[in-house]
Design a protein around this motif. Sequence first.
Motif, PDB file in Angstrom:
ATOM      1  N   ALA A 228      62.471 -64.263  50.733  1.00 18.67           N
ATOM      2  CA  ALA A 228      63.136 -63.694  49.563  1.00 18.67           C
ATOM      3  C   ALA A 228      64.492 -64.334  49.308  1.00 18.67           C
ATOM      4  O   ALA A 228      64.985 -64.333  48.203  1.00 18.67           O
ATOM      5  CB  ALA A 228      63.305 -62.191  49.728  1.00 18.67           C
TER       6      ALA A 228
ATOM      7  N   LEU B 243      64.553 -66.918  46.431  1.00 11.89           N
ATOM      8  CA  LEU B 243      64.275 -66.594  45.035  1.00 11.89           C
ATOM      9  C   LEU B 243      65.318 -67.250  44.146  1.00 11.89           C
ATOM     10  O   LEU B 243      66.491 -67.262  44.447  1.00 11.89           O
ATOM     11  CB  LEU B 243      64.319 -65.074  44.850  1.00 11.89           C
TER      12      LEU B 243
ATOM     13  N   ASN C  96      57.754 -65.970  43.713  1.00 13.66           N
ATOM     14  CA  ASN C  96      58.502 -65.510  42.559  1.00 13.66           C
ATOM     15  C   ASN C  96      57.668 -64.589  41.666  1.00 13.66           C
ATOM     16  O   ASN C  96      58.165 -63.624  41.087  1.00 13.66           O
ATOM     17  CB  ASN C  96      58.999 -66.710  41.732  1.00 13.66           C
TER      18      ASN C  96
ATOM     19  N   LEU D 184      57.957 -61.182  43.010  1.00 19.96           N
ATOM     20  CA  LEU D 184      59.280 -60.566  42.911  1.00 19.96           C
ATOM     21  C   LEU D 184      59.725 -60.277  41.477  1.00 19.96           C
ATOM     22  O   LEU D 184      60.465 -59.337  41.236  1.00 19.96           O
ATOM     23  CB  LEU D 184      60.317 -61.442  43.616  1.00 19.96           C
TER      24      LEU D 184
ATOM     25  N   CYS E 299      70.057 -57.124  43.463  1.00 22.92           N
ATOM     26  CA  CYS E 299      69.539 -57.548  42.162  1.00 22.92           C
ATOM     27  C   CYS E 299      68.273 -58.381  42.271  1.00 22.92           C
ATOM     28  O   CYS E 299      67.684 -58.774  41.260  1.00 22.92           O
ATOM     29  CB  CYS E 299      70.610 -58.330  41.410  1.00 22.92           C
ATOM     30  N   VAL E 300      67.860 -58.670  43.523  1.00 21.45           N
ATOM     31  CA  VAL E 300      66.639 -59.439  43.756  1.00 21.45           C
ATOM     32  C   VAL E 300      66.682 -60.757  42.974  1.00 21.45           C
ATOM     33  O   VAL E 300      65.764 -61.105  42.233  1.00 21.45           O
ATOM     34  CB  VAL E 300      65.378 -58.623  43.387  1.00 21.45           C
ATOM     35  N   GLU E 301      67.780 -61.485  43.171  1.00 23.10           N
ATOM     36  CA  GLU E 301      67.902 -62.803  42.532  1.00 23.10           C
ATOM     37  C   GLU E 301      68.205 -63.879  43.563  1.00 23.10           C
ATOM     38  O   GLU E 301      68.675 -64.958  43.203  1.00 23.10           O
ATOM     39  CB  GLU E 301      69.026 -62.777  41.489  1.00 23.10           C
TER      40      GLU E 301
ATOM     41  N   MET F  44      68.542 -57.076  50.842  1.00 21.95           N
ATOM     42  CA  MET F  44      67.976 -56.954  49.506  1.00 21.95           C
ATOM     43  C   MET F  44      67.082 -55.723  49.431  1.00 21.95           C
ATOM     44  O   MET F  44      67.243 -54.894  48.533  1.00 21.95           O
ATOM     45  CB  MET F  44      67.190 -58.223  49.182  1.00 21.95           C
ATOM     46  N   LEU F  45      66.165 -55.583  50.388  1.00 15.01           N
ATOM     47  CA  LEU F  45      65.240 -54.449  50.357  1.00 15.01           C
ATOM     48  C   LEU F  45      66.002 -53.131  50.430  1.00 15.01           C
ATOM     49  O   LEU F  45      65.680 -52.176  49.718  1.00 15.01           O
ATOM     50  CB  LEU F  45      64.230 -54.548  51.491  1.00 15.01           C
TER      51      LEU F  45
ATOM     52  N   ALA G 232      68.335 -52.788  47.036  1.00 15.38           N
ATOM     53  CA  ALA G 232      67.572 -52.743  45.797  1.00 15.38           C
ATOM     54  C   ALA G 232      66.692 -51.501  45.726  1.00 15.38           C
ATOM     55  O   ALA G 232      66.636 -50.832  44.693  1.00 15.38           O
ATOM     56  CB  ALA G 232      66.721 -54.002  45.647  1.00 15.38           C
TER      57      ALA G 232
ATOM     58  N   ALA H 132      66.273 -53.289  39.044  1.00 16.59           N
ATOM     59  CA  ALA H 132      66.215 -54.698  39.444  1.00 16.59           C
ATOM     60  C   ALA H 132      65.579 -55.535  38.342  1.00 16.59           C
ATOM     61  O   ALA H 132      66.034 -56.639  38.023  1.00 16.59           O
ATOM     62  CB  ALA H 132      65.429 -54.846  40.747  1.00 16.59           C
TER      63      ALA H 132
ATOM     64  N   GLN I   4      67.385 -58.586  36.453  1.00 20.43           N
ATOM     65  CA  GLN I   4      66.750 -59.914  36.481  1.00 20.43           C
ATOM     66  C   GLN I   4      66.599 -60.463  35.071  1.00 20.43           C
ATOM     67  O   GLN I   4      66.994 -61.586  34.769  1.00 20.43           O
ATOM     68  CB  GLN I   4      65.359 -59.829  37.122  1.00 20.43           C
TER      69      GLN I   4
END
Lengths: 486, 486
Positions: free
Chosen positions: A33, A36, A93, A96, A162-164, A236-237, A240, A267, A271
């Motif tokens: 992750a 990403l 990706n 995600l 933000c899962v980026e 992240m987990l 988020a 999220a 994104q």
Amino acid sequence: MSSAIESVDITDANAVAAGTNKPVRRVVAGGVAGKLMGYKAMVNITADELAKENLNTLLARDREEKLKYSKQKHISEQPWTFGNWHQHVNWLNFVLVLAIPIMGFALATRCPLQWKTAVLGVTLYILGGLSITGGYHRLWAHKAYSAHLPLRLFYAFFGAGCVEGSIKWWGHSHRVHHRYTDTRRDPYDARRGFWYSHMGWMLEKPNPRYRARADISDLVDDWVVRAQHRHYISLMLFVAFILPCLIAGYFWNDYLGGFIYAGIFKAFVIQQATFCVNSLAHWIGEQPFDDTRTPRDHILTAFVTFGEGYHNFHHEFPSDYRNAIKWYQYDPTKILIWASSKIGLAYNLKTFSQNAIEQGLVQQQQKKLDRMKASLNWGTPLSSLPVWDKEYFFEKSKETKGLVLISGIVHDVSGFITEHPGGAPLIRTSTGKDATTAFSGGVYAHSNAAHNLLATMRIAVIKDGDVDADTFKVQEQLLRRKKGDF
Amino acid sequence: MSSAIESVDITDANAVAAGTNKPVRRVVAGGVAGKLMGYKAMVNITADELAKENLNTLLARDREEKLKYSKQKHISEQPWTFGNWHQHVNWLNFVLVLAIPIMGFALATRCPLQWKTAVLGVTLYILGGLSITGGYHRLWAHKAYSAHLPLRLFYAFFGAGCVEGSIKWWGHSHRVHHRYTDTRRDPYDARRGFWYSHMGWMLEKPNPRYRARADISDLVDDWVVRAQHRHYISLMLFVAFILPCLIAGYFWNDYLGGFIYAGIFKAFVIQQATFCVNSLAHWIGEQPFDDTRTPRDHILTAFVTFGEGYHNFHHEFPSDYRNAIKWYQYDPTKILIWASSKIGLAYNLKTFSQNAIEQGLVQQQQKKLDRMKASLNWGTPLSSLPVWDKEYFFEKSKETKGLVLISGIVHDVSGFITEHPGGAPLIRTSTGKDATTAFSGGVYAHSNAAHNLLATMRIAVIKDGDVDADTFKVQEQLLRRKKGDF
Ligand code: HEM
Ligand code: HEM
Ligand SMILES: [Fe+2]
Ligand SMILES: [Fe+2]
Ligand SMILES: [Fe+2]
Ligand SMILES: [Fe+2]
């Protein structure tokens, strides 16, 4: 003669720009992750590889790959078919940025939104969004200012949610984007279409032929960046998804809602907003500073991205902590940074000089004006006109009843006599004669517009005449001389 | 050699412009009120005098007056004192534009306004106002179009009710205003202040030293104009005051109200609106077409004058039937003229070409841009820089650690090294060397803004170098050559 001045060695300098000229600190990516928003060809280079590699090994590998692809084409160079489409897709990706949100939408049908959860989601959306814009982007990717530890921790924490990808990954691909804007090396190359620059680039495998590197040693020097990168997947987990789930569950018993709305949905929205900077900001809006590249300024993009929508400005002045320079433009990130500096959390805020900013504006306006000028009729240039001697002018004046000499230039005004706002008689009095003085204040000081009209009626230049194409300037000089009369 | 081309005789041509070169039809002014809005020195010349006079008698009289005033100064050249103030005032105009309205205001306290009377007043205000703008101004003063009898009668009738003088007088002073804008001969010379151009000019006696004439033979050729001028006083009194009095009295028994509100008040408002074209329109607003003279465009002026507020346009393009050229600008007079042409009442609508209009816009924008350019720092011009030979550059580079050669020009970037958005190491690699290629795409194709910044750091030119001040252009050429790389 002295010897030539040595030129900068382009290969060496590129190594400096890519950060491959010196050992780089070893930072192990925290699982898939962390990668990403970096693209695959980049993901294959880990930080320690970068450190070990020097330019020669890089060049050697490039040659190797070129050879490989000259025999068998890389997947990105093959057309999409039923047989190979799954090879084209970047599945990590895909999960995600598409699969999880779709799952979220599906779950949402079973779980009504509570207003407390909504408030939590919006709050986390704001904290996360500002961490991307104020932290990931302006602080780290551009070094537009410096920040003390608490602010950096804040950005790293909420930015992870933000899962980026990690700061390190994000900053790298963003620097590559700035350095190679609108070229094949630009990861989100806007010239390849809106969809490609929005999400396409991360959903399909890129062509390693166009790999690029940027120096991020300054990022890696920051322990916050290193720590976030190392523990990215768990952080992240947690930030988020788990944190909103726990908050909503513990305080108002809405575990699932917190997970879906304040987690997945939030999220997803952040994104998409970030992706808009790569797509929308290169597609819609004005180009007040420079139009040789794609970035554009638009209030709409600014609204969805906490002020990152003045992207034409930003690409010209990337290390300015502001994106909007006018007070009425929407740039909350700028205000956050400015406020942080007032309470001592941020310092060394960088701005480009007002002079440099206005130069861009002026030059861009000049370009537009030149384009407009080129589309208008300014009369035949003097150099393309025939040259008449005086005898010939007399002769011609007998045939054609509308020849008037002004400023050494012969004009055919026959079609304009009855149109003349000052009346036909005045023009008739002047045909066959030199009307320079009469036209330029002797009778009436004509408007600039009249001088423009006059130029469109040019047909010849008088030999040995006192020729000047700028008749309005000639008039102003005449008027200045007779100023005393008024 | 051929003989010289004859110049237009300025004296003769001025006689043509003043209409004094030919006999003019005899039109007797209809009493004092016909002279309103003409100023005294003009009023002294009746139409038949004009017809009899030739240039020589005019010149002779000018000489005579000059002689007279060289002995005894004209009242307008004497300071205002307790002893002479009543001689300064133009009492006729005082009565018509101030005394009557004041009387109206006084009477109004005794007579409440009825809504029917208000509607009548507004209606007459609209009919009168449009007759001044569409008739007096655009049709007659500027011949911006032609009109058939019914429309001319309409204009002459309701125009008379505005208490602004006859068409003949109005058209004359307006043509003088256009011909002599912003000079002492301009009856409402805006340079003398807002109040002077609004009403001052008509309330005090002007200086006959600055008398002026314009040809109005075309107006006198129209029997409607002649008839209106002959019977002006009775027509004016009837349309302005008696008609509204009778209508309001006969239909809803409000004789006094009709007289006050739909008569005096209405005339006052139209007068003030018209005066605004001479004052407001030369004082507030933009100058999109030309700023060498005072006229300005402003929506506010347009609102109070049925669209005459785009006065910067109008002075550049006086015989255009439009005053506003954009669809969203307020110009009901234009719409009236256009609609009249659609139903056959008006024809031959004149416009200036779009080309001429855009030329004005472009030139004015260029002026503004040039002013902005002049206020910015573009770096020392190459011609003012010292010339260094290569040896000297080597020597200097040893002392100063920030000299970079780009495009044949030496730049001192020492103060910028740590500021460089691309990082300090890249600049350090380049000092003491020729960085033209590296700076211009070899490593990074710098933004236009970066090239502007670079120029401000110039300190010398290299002897026999490949010098080009426009480094951004140099970069674009380099990039075009290596296009294949991307
Ligand atoms: C030969 C080409 C000519 C052109 C293209 C031309 C153009 C114009 C234009 C466009 C106007 C409108 C007002 C303005 O724009 O300033 C105007 C007005 C006028 N022109 Fe000319 N003109 C020409 C020749 C002359 C000559 C030779 C004379 C005098 C001998 C003259 C005298 C006047 C006068 C007196 C006005 C009226 C000013 C007013 O009432 O607004 N023009 N002309
Ligand atoms: C000598 C004067 C220099 C000036 C005034 C200057 C100015 C700038 C500016 C204003 C930027 C921000 C981005 C832009 O405006 O395009 C920038 C970025 C950059 N410059 Fe320079 N630069 C200089 C020299 C150099 C040299 C000699 C190199 C390479 C050898 C270089 C490489 C870069 C790189 C790689 C970036 C980063 C691009 C990005 O990430 O946005 N610069 N420079
Ligand atoms: Fe961008
Ligand atoms: Fe950026
Ligand atoms: Fe005017
Ligand atoms: Fe006018």
